[in-house]
Scaffold this active site. Sequence first.
Site, PDB file in Angstrom:
ATOM      1  CB  ALA A   1      -1.668  -7.096   8.480  1.00  8.74           C
ATOM      2  CG  ASP A   2      -0.823 -12.224   8.069  1.00 10.56           C
ATOM      3  OD1 ASP A   2      -1.011 -11.871   9.251  1.00 10.56           O
ATOM      4  OD2 ASP A   2      -1.702 -12.716   7.349  1.00 10.56           O
TER       5      ASP A   2
ATOM      6  CB  SER B   1       4.991   4.141   3.602  1.00 12.68           C
ATOM      7  OG  SER B   1       4.456   2.840   3.444  1.00 12.68           O
TER       8      SER B   1
ATOM      9  N   GLY C   1       6.549   2.768 -10.769  1.00 14.33           N
ATOM     10  CA  GLY C   1       7.974   2.971 -11.012  1.00 14.33           C
ATOM     11  C   GLY C   1       8.522   4.159 -10.260  1.00 14.33           C
TER      12      GLY C   1
ATOM     13  CG  ASN D   1       0.641   6.617 -13.397  1.00 15.00           C
ATOM     14  OD1 ASN D   1       0.841   6.671 -14.603  1.00 15.00           O
ATOM     15  ND2 ASN D   1       0.482   5.478 -12.738  1.00 15.00           N
ATOM     16  CG  MET D   2      -1.187  14.110 -10.941  1.00 16.63           C
ATOM     17  SD  MET D   2       0.138  14.646  -9.817  1.00 16.63           S
ATOM     18  CE  MET D   2       1.064  15.743 -10.890  1.00 16.63           C
TER      19      MET D   2
ATOM     20  CB  ALA E   1       3.078   4.364  -1.080  1.00 14.71           C
ATOM     21  CB  ALA E   2       2.195  -0.671   1.858  1.00  9.82           C
ATOM     22  N   GLY E   3       3.556  -1.378  -0.837  1.00  4.49           N
ATOM     23  CA  GLY E   3       4.335  -2.331  -1.614  1.00  4.49           C
ATOM     24  C   GLY E   3       5.521  -1.694  -2.318  1.00  4.49           C
ATOM     25  CG  ASP E   4       4.963   0.904  -5.508  1.00  6.13           C
ATOM     26  OD1 ASP E   4       5.183  -0.202  -6.040  1.00  6.13           O
ATOM     27  OD2 ASP E   4       4.033   1.654  -5.853  1.00  6.13           O
TER      28      ASP E   4
END
Length: 307
Positions: free
Chosen positions: A224-225, A284, A50, A20-21, A251-254
Site C-alpha cells: 500500500a506504500d 488487479s 510465471g 499452476n492451477m 496477483a498484485a506483484g505479478d
Amino acid sequence: MSSTTTPSVRPRIAVFGSVNMDLVAYVDSAPGRGETVTGTRFSQVPGGKGANQAVAAARAGADTAFLGAVGEDAFGTQLRTNLVECGIEVSGLRTLGGASGTAHIVVEADGANSIIVVPGANGEVTGLREGDQALIEGSAVLLLQLELPMDGVAAAARAGRAAGVPTVLTPAPARDLPGELLEHVDLLVPNQHEAARLTGESDPRTALAALLRTVPEVIVTLGADGSLYGARGGEPVHVPARKTRPVDTTAAGDTFCGAFAVARAEGRPPEECLRFAAAAAAISVQRHGAAPSMPERAEVEELLARD
C-alpha cells in the site's frame, strides 16, 4: 512517451517460469493451526507466478512468449488452453509426465492471502531445451521468478545475458540467491519482506542500497506504500501506490512486474514505468483471482488519464 500513448509496435516479452492451477478458498479469517473454518466461496483459476506475469504483460500490450512446463493431467490441458486464449505464445511450454503444479490459496476478507505451492511439472524444469534460447533472444525483456528449480532459472538468466536481453528477476518465493544467478540479473524486484530477507535490513531504503551492490537496478515493492526504485549511482525514486479498497491481493506483484516490463520495453523512463505498473496493480487488487484480475491495457490507460 505519454503514459496514455499506445505504441505502434508491440514489444516482445519472454517469461521463463511456473504455471499452476490455483485452488482458492475465500474466508473471513484464515484458520490457525489445528483450526477449521467455513469458507465463503471457492474458485479454480489458472495461475503460477510465471504464467501470471505472462498474462499481465500480454494484457498490458506485449507480444508474450511463455517458457515452462505442465503435466499430462487435466490441469495441464486447461493451463495451456488458458495461455493460448490470452494470446500468449506457448511453443516453449513443454508437457511432462505426471501432475501439473498447483497452488492452494486462502484469501481473507481484507484481501490478504497465504499460499502453498505444490510444484508438480514446474519442479522438473532444470534448464533450457531446444528452441528456448531463440525465444529469449527475440525478446526485449526476460522475466524470471523462483517457482522453478534454481538451475533452470540460472540457465535462463545466462541465456538472457548472452543475448543482451535485460533480465528482470522477482525473488519469490524468497530464498538465498546464488552469485551465478545475480551476476546475470539486470533488475531485481523483491517486495519489502523479500528485500529484508535477502539483506538482513528491515528498512526498505537500506535494503535497496545493499541490493544495488549486487545488481544494477532494484525495485522494492511496498504494498500500500507503493514502490521504491534505485539504480547504481542515482538517487532512489519513490512512487506511491494508488488508493484502492483491495478485495484480493494475490496477483498484485505479478501484475506489477508484467506491466512494468512492458513499459520498460517501450523505452519509458523508470518513474513512468512505475506509475504504469502501479495503475495495473491497483486495478488487479479490486478483483478476485490471479490471471482473471489482470487489466487490459485500455483500462490502465483510462486510469492514468484521470491523473
